[in-house]
Scaffold this motif. Structure first.
Motif, PDB file in Angstrom:
ATOM      1  N   TRP A  41       0.873  -1.242   0.145  1.00 32.56           N
ATOM      2  CA  TRP A  41      -0.007   0.112  -0.041  1.00 32.56           C
ATOM      3  C   TRP A  41       0.911   1.110  -0.074  1.00 32.56           C
ATOM      4  O   TRP A  41       0.505   2.168  -0.808  1.00 32.56           O
ATOM      5  CB  TRP A  41      -0.883  -0.048   1.320  1.00 32.56           C
ATOM      6  CG  TRP A  41      -1.981  -1.034   1.450  1.00 32.56           C
ATOM      7  CD1 TRP A  41      -2.612  -1.502   0.144  1.00 32.56           C
ATOM      8  CD2 TRP A  41      -2.434  -1.550   2.472  1.00 32.56           C
ATOM      9  NE1 TRP A  41      -3.419  -2.709   0.633  1.00 32.56           N
ATOM     10  CE2 TRP A  41      -3.475  -2.579   2.121  1.00 32.56           C
ATOM     11  CE3 TRP A  41      -2.541  -1.570   3.758  1.00 32.56           C
ATOM     12  CZ2 TRP A  41      -4.343  -3.284   2.827  1.00 32.56           C
ATOM     13  CZ3 TRP A  41      -3.126  -2.263   4.608  1.00 32.56           C
ATOM     14  CH2 TRP A  41      -4.095  -3.146   4.193  1.00 32.56           C
ATOM     15  N   ALA A  42       1.861   1.157   0.861  1.00 33.26           N
ATOM     16  CA  ALA A  42       2.686   2.313   0.876  1.00 33.26           C
ATOM     17  C   ALA A  42       3.591   2.741  -0.347  1.00 33.26           C
ATOM     18  O   ALA A  42       3.932   3.929  -0.535  1.00 33.26           O
ATOM     19  CB  ALA A  42       3.802   2.242   2.231  1.00 33.26           C
ATOM     20  N   SER A  43       3.574   1.588  -1.224  1.00 26.35           N
ATOM     21  CA  SER A  43       4.226   1.868  -2.540  1.00 26.35           C
ATOM     22  C   SER A  43       3.114   2.150  -3.323  1.00 26.35           C
ATOM     23  O   SER A  43       3.446   2.063  -4.923  1.00 26.35           O
ATOM     24  CB  SER A  43       5.239   0.527  -2.848  1.00 26.35           C
ATOM     25  OG  SER A  43       5.882   0.167  -1.917  1.00 26.35           O
ATOM     26  N   GLY A  44       1.936   2.161  -3.154  1.00 28.38           N
ATOM     27  CA  GLY A  44       0.759   2.573  -4.218  1.00 28.38           C
ATOM     28  C   GLY A  44       0.206   1.540  -4.851  1.00 28.38           C
ATOM     29  O   GLY A  44      -0.414   1.677  -5.912  1.00 28.38           O
ATOM     30  N   GLY A  45       0.354   0.188  -4.426  1.00 25.84           N
ATOM     31  CA  GLY A  45      -0.310  -1.128  -4.956  1.00 25.84           C
ATOM     32  C   GLY A  45      -1.632  -1.403  -4.239  1.00 25.84           C
ATOM     33  O   GLY A  45      -1.901  -0.669  -3.252  1.00 25.84           O
TER      34      GLY A  45
END
Lengths: 299, 419, 292
Positions: free
Chosen positions: B201-205
């Motif tokens: 999530w923190a990487s945008g996934g």
């Protein structure tokens, strides 16, 4: 047996001195040693479990594990004893369930076994096979329909309801054993009694029951083992902490620590407590039920 | 004939000796075992002390069987009055129309406004409220300052990106002696959604599909995060023994003192106190779970919500319990005092948390945390048989191309969502 | 005796309680299960009739085949070990000497404890970090790094479980074989001895043929038990890794319980029951032949 005989036969052809005698008996000693090794291997896991249950909490969670407790502790048993509603409640529920299951199983299979072995029932074979129905169905899939039915009958949360499920699971094996045992009783005994004016119930009680006691003990013992250990049915049927049985608590020990880790000591204490009555009953009744199993299964 | 008689006698004796069970006036409450038992025990204790005329009787259900157990109870009409459940399953039961709508009871209740947003989100369905937070677990990153010092790293600076984790983990692994830089559970779906999911999530996934029309496992960086996880394994920065971790010893890992950096939860801090005092006393650093870029962080807000099943005979009393656990006094004197996260954000400033900034840091994680909202969480994510764990196991331990693994995961998740 | 109408009536009377019980608590839920198998039902929403969709779905379901295949593999591996091992043990302990009686009693002990308890026991013994098996192999110098017995490698997991189950049930077959061997009339054995038959000849020409019925019976019990294997996998691997150790019943359980797909679970159960029925019939035919 065959090994012994072959030794005896060969021994005669050899000169008789000590070494030769030992040599000749080598198979006997080897077999003896082998049997002892087998016994040790069979007993070791149980011994290890009992020993693990007596370790202190930290030692039970040690990596690598210790073989035996370095200092005895009943911590694990105390945790198990104090678990939720208290161990005595769960053991009580388990015993009550098992007692009813044994009574039901015996009541149903003694009469049915008698009927199947001794009366000219129409469609006997088909009937027998029908009664063994539970043997081929994964009972896990039957639990939900049974549960919904029991909810209407107000049998959930009750030891009677659970005992009925355990009886249903145990019935095929028990019936098989009972029927065969009744068949193994010599017919002339009963004929003599009937000539003397005994009715069929008297014949059952006076003539047959004494002969099938070993089979009844077998049926009772296996009903006890099944009921005492059954997990999924109890989980489905019981809704309240104070109606839970021992196997439910045993499974809880696996996720006992605060975030769901295993309490190894408590787990083995639970295994020990659940195993002890089974072994005790078995050793006590060994004489009967070995005979019962044999008369029931090997015709 | 002697034996059956004996049995009958034993039977009668046992039936008499049986406990009579709870009194009818009591409220029945279910909660999953293996959750936060000490916290729930305390809440029920506090309630029973204050409400001796309507006590709660608590029953723990083995957590792997909680969902079927609730479903059977609903189908048979034999429901408890209160159900604590993993918050993630809320939507499934709300959607089926099996929970009591409590919106109106809370219309004018100010405590709800500050309650953990993740919990409230999953307790809400079509703008109606069906539950409140029972307790909160939040995932964060722990680092072992003792190992950082040994490895020549600055013990006061934790990792701020996946690259940081890799570089620091490499130095710690180089210490040898059974020390490993990072930790990933190989056989535990829940551990991974809790601690690995936020890295994605923190990487945008994204991970799970919201509904049948939604595309799962998206984001250009998803591949990079998975490649990072495979690299961590390939370079030996993760203990191969982790492959067997099915969640039963997950909570003990950081406290072993052999793990440099690990994604874990707030519960771990207080476990550490008992397990490894040297680490607990000033040698554990806590930060948020990072992504590929510095400054991007995420967290998983987990825990339980408490709901009232339809058919409860004590709805009013059950609602009172919900209000009780959100009240200021219980928030501070039960939650905070036991060093559990308060379930209301405005209660995080209290005398107990102020004494320990690490707890404060974890309470802040609730702000960046999210909770997946799906009707099929168990099948999609939490099941040991589900596509989430299968995908990760292939990433961690096989050489299958990452693109292929993601494509398979997508297909499996879509098939489940479409049913 | 009782070979008349009254006898038939009496017989029915005696069998009635059991018949009623099976009708109520096995056949009726079984009937419901059949009905459920034609529905889509999650328990929390009303059932929806779907015809044979659950059955067609099963045949296209990869996991169904994986589970079935694994269950058959487990059965094929464990059955001969149990049979040959049990028979070998029986030959070893058949004579009535004190040591042999003792050995019989000991080998039978695990049979009387619950499968759940024994599975939890072995789950601990096989645990990578906490278990005694890795510890022992380490101390004996046979291992240099820990083995993941359960849940990581499907074959290793399978063998670990097989070991635990053999420990648990081998005594059952052994005891029945002992009884069958002891039941061989002594005249037959003596006659063979007089004829100068070797031990091997006596084994293959007398002992084995005369106990064949028991061998077939124990095989049947063991095969059915293995095809319905659940507890040991539920407790020890939970189907891991990658569902490769999920037995058919475990898959039934997954659908009927955590997944809340009762219709599909019921359909899978019925397919499985059909397969078991086939095996049973096959065995019965074999057993009839051997008897004739």
């Amino acid at each position: 047996m065959s090994a012994d005989l072959s030794i005896a036969m060969r021994a005669e052809t050899r000169p008789r001195n000590l070494i030769a005698t030992l040599w000749a008996s080598r198979a006997k000693y080897l077999v003896g040693a082998l049997l002892i090794v087998i016994c040790v291997v069979m007993l070791l896991p149980l011994v290890a479990s009992v020993l693990a249950s007596l370790k202190s909490t930290t030692e039970a969670a040690a990596v690598p594990p210790t073989y035996y407790p370095h200092g005895l502790s009943v911590d694990s048993y105390v945790r198990l004893w104090d678990y939720q509603a208290g161990l005595q409640v769960y053991v009580g529920n388990s015993l009550a369930t098992a007692a009813i299951a044994i009574a039901l199983t015996l009541g149903l299979t003694v009469t049915a076994g008698y009927a199947l072995a001794r009366f000219p029932l129409p469609g006997k074979e088909a009937l027998f096979v029908f009664l063994l129905l539970a043997l081929i169905i994964p009972y896990q899939a039957l639990l939900t329909p049974i549960f919904l039915m029991f909810a209407q009958l107000k049998l959930t949360n009750s030891v009677l309801g659970l005992a009925i499920i355990h009886t249903a699971i145990q019935l095929p094996f028990s019936l098989y054993v009972m029927r065969n045992s009744f068949e193994a009783v010599p017919k002339d005994l009963e004929e003599a009694a009937v000539v003397d004016g005994a009715n069929s119930l008297q014949a059952l009680v006076l003539i047959y029951l004494p002969s099938v006691v070993p089979a009844m003990v077998t049926v009772a013992l296996f009903a006890f083992i099944t009921s005492w250990n059954e997990f999924l049915g109890a989980l489905v049927m019981m809704n309240r902490q104070d109606t839970f049985t021992l196997p439910l608590i045993l499974s809880a020990a696996r996720t006992q620590t605060s975030i769901g880790g295993t309490d190894w000591g408590m787990l083995q204490a639970g295994v020990t407590i659940s195993v002890i009555p089974c072994i005790a009953v078995y050793l006590l009744l060994q004489k009967y039920y070995v005979a019962g199993l044999l008369s029931g299964a090997v015709k | 004939m002697r034996l059956p008689k004996l049995i009958t006698v034993a039977l009668a004796a046992l039936l008499v000796a049986m406990p009579l069970g709870a009194v009818a006036e009591d409220l029945q409450m279910w909660e999953r075992s293996g959750g936060n038992a000490s916290m729930v025990d305390e809440l029920v204790r506090a309630w029973n002390e204050a409400n001796p005329d309507r006590k709660i009787v608590l029953t723990y259900i083995p957590h792997s069987e909680m969902v079927p157990k609730i479903a059977q109870a609903i189908a048979s009409g034999e429901v408890p009055d209160l159900m604590g459940m993993d918050l993630i399953y809320g939507p499934q039961f709300e959607d089926a129309g099996q929970l009591e709508d409590v919106t109106d009871y809370f219309k004018d209740d100010p405590t709800l406004k500050t309650a953990s947003p993740g919990h409230i989100q999953v307790a809400t369905y079509k703008d109606r409220l069906y539950g409140v937070p029972l307790y909160a677990d939040v995932s964060v990153l722990f680092w072992n300052k003792l190992l950082f010092k040994q490895a020549g790293l600055d013990p006061e600076v934790g990792p701020a990106s996946l690259q940081d984790i890799h570089d620091m983990a490499a130095k710690i692994t180089a210490l040898g002696d059974g020390n490993y830089g990072y930790y990933l559970a190989g056989n535990c779906a829940g551990c991974n959604i809790f601690t690995f999911g936020p890295l994605i999530w923190a990487s945008g996934g994204t991970i799970e599909p919201k509904d049948a029309a939604d595309e799962p496992l998206t984001g250009d960086n998803l591949v990079k995060v998975l490649e990072w996880a495979r690299m961590m394994h390939k370079e030996g920065l993760i203990n191969p023994a982790n492959q067997a971790e099915n969640g039963e010893t997950f909570h003990l890992q950081f406290g072993s003192g052999k793990v440099g950096i690990m994604g874990t939860g707030n519960f771990n801090l207080f476990l550490l106190k008992e397990q490894n005092a040297a680490l607990f006393d000033g040698n554990v650093g806590i930060t948020f779970l990072p992504g590929l870029e510095k400054g991007k962080v995420a967290s998983f807000a987990g825990g339980d919500i408490v709901t009232i099943p339809k058919g409860s005979k004590h709805v009013k009393d059950a609602v009172d319990f919900m209000k009780f656990i959100l009240s200021d006094n219980v928030q501070v004197e039960s939650y905070a005092k036991l060093m559990n996260l308060t379930t209301r954000a405005d209660m995080a400033k209290n005398k107990y948390f102020e004494a320990d900034p690490r707890v404060q840091k974890m309470a802040e994680a609730l702000d960046v945390a999210r909770t997946p909202y799906t009707l099929k969480f168990f099948e999609l994510i939490n099941s040991p048989q589900g596509p989430w764990l299968q995908m990760l196991q292939r990433v961690y331990y096989s050489d299958d191309p990452i693109d292929q693994i993601i494509a398979d995961g997508k297909a499996q998740m879509k098939a489940i969502a479409a049913e | 005796m009782y070979n008349n109408a009254r006898g038939r009536f009496l017989g029915l009377l005696y069998v009635a309680p059991a018949l009623l019980f099976v009708l109520l608590f096995t056949a009726y839920p079984f009937g419901q299960m059949i009905w459920v198998s034609f529905n889509s039902w999650s328990l929390i929403t009303p059932p929806k009739f779907v015809g044979t969709a659950n059955y067609t779905k099963a045949f296209a379901d990869k996991q169904f085949w994986t589970s079935l295949q694994f269950t058959l593999k487990y059965t094929v591996l464990i059955t001969p070990i149990l049979m040959i091992g049990g028979y070998a043990l029986a030959l070893l302990v058949a004579a009535n000497t004190p040591l042999r009686r003792f050995a019989r009693a000991v080998i039978f002990i695990p049979v009387v404890i619950g499968l759940g308890a024994s599975s939890l026991l072995w789950y601990w013994l096989f645990s990578t970090d906490y278990g005694l098996i890795n510890k022992l192999l380490f101390d004996l110098g046979l291992l240099h790094k820990p083995v993941f017995w359960l849940g990581v490698n499907a074959d290793i997991s399978n063998w670990a479980i097989i070991v635990s189950v053999i420990w648990k049930v081998i005594g059952f077959g052994m005891l029945l074989f002992v009884a069958a061997i002891q039941g061989i009339p002594s005249e037959v054995t003596e006659a063979a001895l007089v004829d100068g038959a070797s031990p091997w000849q006596r084994m293959t020409r007398i002992t084995l043929p005369l106990t064949l019925r028991t061998v077939l019976l124990v095989t049947l019990v063991s095969v059915i038990g293995s095809l319905l294997a659940f507890d040991q996998f539920y407790i020890m691997t939970a189907g891991q890794p990658q569902n490769l150790t999920a037995t058919s019943v475990f898959y039934v359980y997954l659908n009927s319980f955590p997944y809340l797909k009762l219709g599909y679970g019921a359909a899978l159960s019925l397919i499985l029951a059909g397969i078991i029925l086939l095996f049973t019939l096959l065995q019965l035919v074999l057993s009839r032949r051997s008897h004739a």
